[in-house]
Write a protein that holds these residues in place. Sequence first.
Motif, PDB file in Angstrom:
ATOM      1  N   ASP A 163      10.172  -3.176   4.926  1.00  0.00           N
ATOM      2  CA  ASP A 163       9.224  -4.271   4.813  1.00  0.00           C
ATOM      3  C   ASP A 163       7.982  -3.847   3.780  1.00  0.00           C
ATOM      4  OD1 ASP A 163      10.490  -5.829   6.743  1.00  0.00           O
ATOM      5  OD2 ASP A 163       9.429  -4.987   8.429  1.00  0.00           O
ATOM      6  N   GLY A 164       8.291  -3.269   2.634  1.00  0.00           N
ATOM      7  CA  GLY A 164       7.406  -3.087   1.701  1.00  0.00           C
ATOM      8  C   GLY A 164       6.701  -1.700   2.006  1.00  0.00           C
ATOM      9  N   LYS A 165       6.874  -0.879   3.076  1.00  0.00           N
ATOM     10  CA  LYS A 165       6.141   0.377   3.307  1.00  0.00           C
ATOM     11  C   LYS A 165       6.998   1.622   3.213  1.00  0.00           C
ATOM     12  CE  LYS A 165       2.639  -2.132   6.083  1.00  0.00           C
ATOM     13  NZ  LYS A 165       1.893  -2.210   7.524  1.00  0.00           N
ATOM     14  N   ASN A 194       0.867  -1.213   0.072  1.00  0.00           N
ATOM     15  CA  ASN A 194      -0.067   0.067   0.110  1.00  0.00           C
ATOM     16  C   ASN A 194       0.899   1.019   0.162  1.00  0.00           C
ATOM     17  OD1 ASN A 194      -2.576   0.894  -0.140  1.00  0.00           O
ATOM     18  ND2 ASN A 194      -2.647   1.603   2.010  1.00  0.00           N
ATOM     19  N   VAL A 195       1.881   1.476  -0.845  1.00  0.00           N
ATOM     20  CA  VAL A 195       2.752   2.378  -1.089  1.00  0.00           C
ATOM     21  C   VAL A 195       1.861   3.714  -2.069  1.00  0.00           C
ATOM     22  CG1 VAL A 195       4.813   3.278  -2.326  1.00  0.00           C
ATOM     23  CG2 VAL A 195       4.637   1.086  -0.828  1.00  0.00           C
ATOM     24  N   SER A 196       2.113   4.742  -1.460  1.00  0.00           N
ATOM     25  CA  SER A 196       1.542   6.026  -2.072  1.00  0.00           C
ATOM     26  C   SER A 196       2.535   7.275  -2.035  1.00  0.00           C
ATOM     27  CB  SER A 196       0.234   6.408  -1.472  1.00  0.00           C
ATOM     28  OG  SER A 196      -0.672   5.512  -1.856  1.00  0.00           O
ATOM     29  N   ALA A 246      17.015  -1.287   3.350  1.00  0.00           N
ATOM     30  CA  ALA A 246      17.883  -2.670   3.670  1.00  0.00           C
ATOM     31  C   ALA A 246      17.480  -3.592   2.632  1.00  0.00           C
ATOM     32  CB  ALA A 246      17.571  -3.203   4.956  1.00  0.00           C
ATOM     33  N   SER A 247      18.269  -4.503   2.251  1.00  0.00           N
ATOM     34  CA  SER A 247      17.847  -5.421   1.150  1.00  0.00           C
ATOM     35  C   SER A 247      16.627  -6.089   1.745  1.00  0.00           C
ATOM     36  CB  SER A 247      19.005  -6.489   1.435  1.00  0.00           C
ATOM     37  OG  SER A 247      18.691  -7.461   0.349  1.00  0.00           O
ATOM     38  N   GLY A 248      15.750  -6.341   0.684  1.00  0.00           N
ATOM     39  CA  GLY A 248      14.303  -7.056   0.969  1.00  0.00           C
ATOM     40  C   GLY A 248      13.398  -5.798   1.473  1.00  0.00           C
ATOM     41  N   SER A 249      13.635  -4.403   1.655  1.00  0.00           N
ATOM     42  CA  SER A 249      12.408  -3.801   1.894  1.00  0.00           C
ATOM     43  C   SER A 249      11.666  -3.371   0.604  1.00  0.00           C
ATOM     44  CB  SER A 249      13.241  -2.284   2.133  1.00  0.00           C
ATOM     45  OG  SER A 249      14.167  -1.896   1.012  1.00  0.00           O
ATOM     46  N   GLY A 250      11.968  -3.555  -0.624  1.00  0.00           N
ATOM     47  CA  GLY A 250      10.985  -3.515  -1.615  1.00  0.00           C
ATOM     48  C   GLY A 250      11.576  -2.295  -2.346  1.00  0.00           C
ATOM     49  N   LYS A 251      12.582  -1.910  -2.269  1.00  0.00           N
ATOM     50  CA  LYS A 251      12.784  -0.817  -3.334  1.00  0.00           C
ATOM     51  C   LYS A 251      13.062  -1.120  -4.786  1.00  0.00           C
ATOM     52  CE  LYS A 251      17.645  -0.743  -1.575  1.00  0.00           C
ATOM     53  NZ  LYS A 251      17.812  -1.852  -0.893  1.00  0.00           N
ATOM     54  N   SER A 252      13.801  -2.374  -4.904  1.00  0.00           N
ATOM     55  CA  SER A 252      13.981  -2.617  -6.416  1.00  0.00           C
ATOM     56  C   SER A 252      12.420  -3.195  -6.919  1.00  0.00           C
ATOM     57  CB  SER A 252      14.915  -3.737  -6.482  1.00  0.00           C
ATOM     58  OG  SER A 252      16.185  -3.211  -6.144  1.00  0.00           O
ATOM     59  N   THR A 253      11.970  -3.632  -6.221  1.00  0.00           N
ATOM     60  CA  THR A 253      10.472  -4.111  -6.815  1.00  0.00           C
ATOM     61  C   THR A 253       9.637  -2.815  -7.137  1.00  0.00           C
ATOM     62  OG1 THR A 253      10.328  -5.990  -5.227  1.00  0.00           O
ATOM     63  CG2 THR A 253       8.257  -5.127  -6.195  1.00  0.00           C
ATOM     64  N   LEU A 254      10.001  -1.728  -6.254  1.00  0.00           N
ATOM     65  CA  LEU A 254       8.881  -0.488  -6.492  1.00  0.00           C
ATOM     66  C   LEU A 254       9.589   0.226  -7.722  1.00  0.00           C
ATOM     67  CD1 LEU A 254       7.449   1.853  -5.841  1.00  0.00           C
ATOM     68  CD2 LEU A 254       9.137   2.751  -4.276  1.00  0.00           C
ATOM     69  N   LEU A 255      10.984   0.042  -7.980  1.00  0.00           N
ATOM     70  CA  LEU A 255      11.593   0.446  -9.182  1.00  0.00           C
ATOM     71  C   LEU A 255      11.242  -0.085 -10.501  1.00  0.00           C
ATOM     72  CD1 LEU A 255      13.935   2.927  -9.878  1.00  0.00           C
ATOM     73  CD2 LEU A 255      15.319   1.044 -10.202  1.00  0.00           C
TER      74      LEU A 255
END
Length: 227
Positions: free
Chosen positions: A216-218, A25-27, A41-50
């Motif tokens: 953690d994806g947020k 639920n990122v906005s 950190a690694s696994g935080s979701g930043k590459s997925t977001l990109l």
Amino acid sequence: MEILKVENLSKHYGNEDTKVIALDNVSFSVSKGDFVAIVGASGSGKSTLLHILGGVDRPTSGKVYVDGEDVYKLNETNLAIFRRRQVGLIYQFYNLIPVLNVLENITLPILLDNKKVDHEYLNELVETLGLANRVNHLPNQLSGGQQQRVSIGRALMNRPAILLADEPTGNLDSKASKEIVELLKISNKKYHQTIIMITHDNSLALNANRIITLEDGKIISDEKIRK
């Protein structure tokens, strides 16, 4: 002027028993000409977001608007055109075509789009990137820093709506890393290029004017550090 808008973006992998929530639920929104660093950190979701911002990976839910266009309402053909025209991508490992020289790698997005190369802009880019004496060299004849300069030129050649940099200095030594960050800052100021940079290096992130932190994806913080 808003160039990017992300609404309630989520990305899940796996089924109910093995589900991994990469984004939750990122906005946020980004104005034209901003230089934003996304850290975590690694696994935080930043590459997925990109990858989702760049039209490379589809979200499970939520929306991405680039320059007012709802990206994931596009069919696959138009999504490919969007990636080619509206997004400039810089990766950690350059992704240059080994049999093409510097000029050919930089102009590849234009040629793939069957458009005419703006030679004045190309020459200006080559000078700005410090590659004027390397234009006929192949990638294996260049240093890592020079190869990353070529990838920056390729990303800027189409004058994209947003430039996405995924750990752009992760494969470089400290000297080359500083040079690449300076070039990103120049493209931001000289060409008013909107940049979103993924990095795990907090000192690198301080070169941006805004830092978004994922955990953690947020989004856990969104801080403007300079105008």
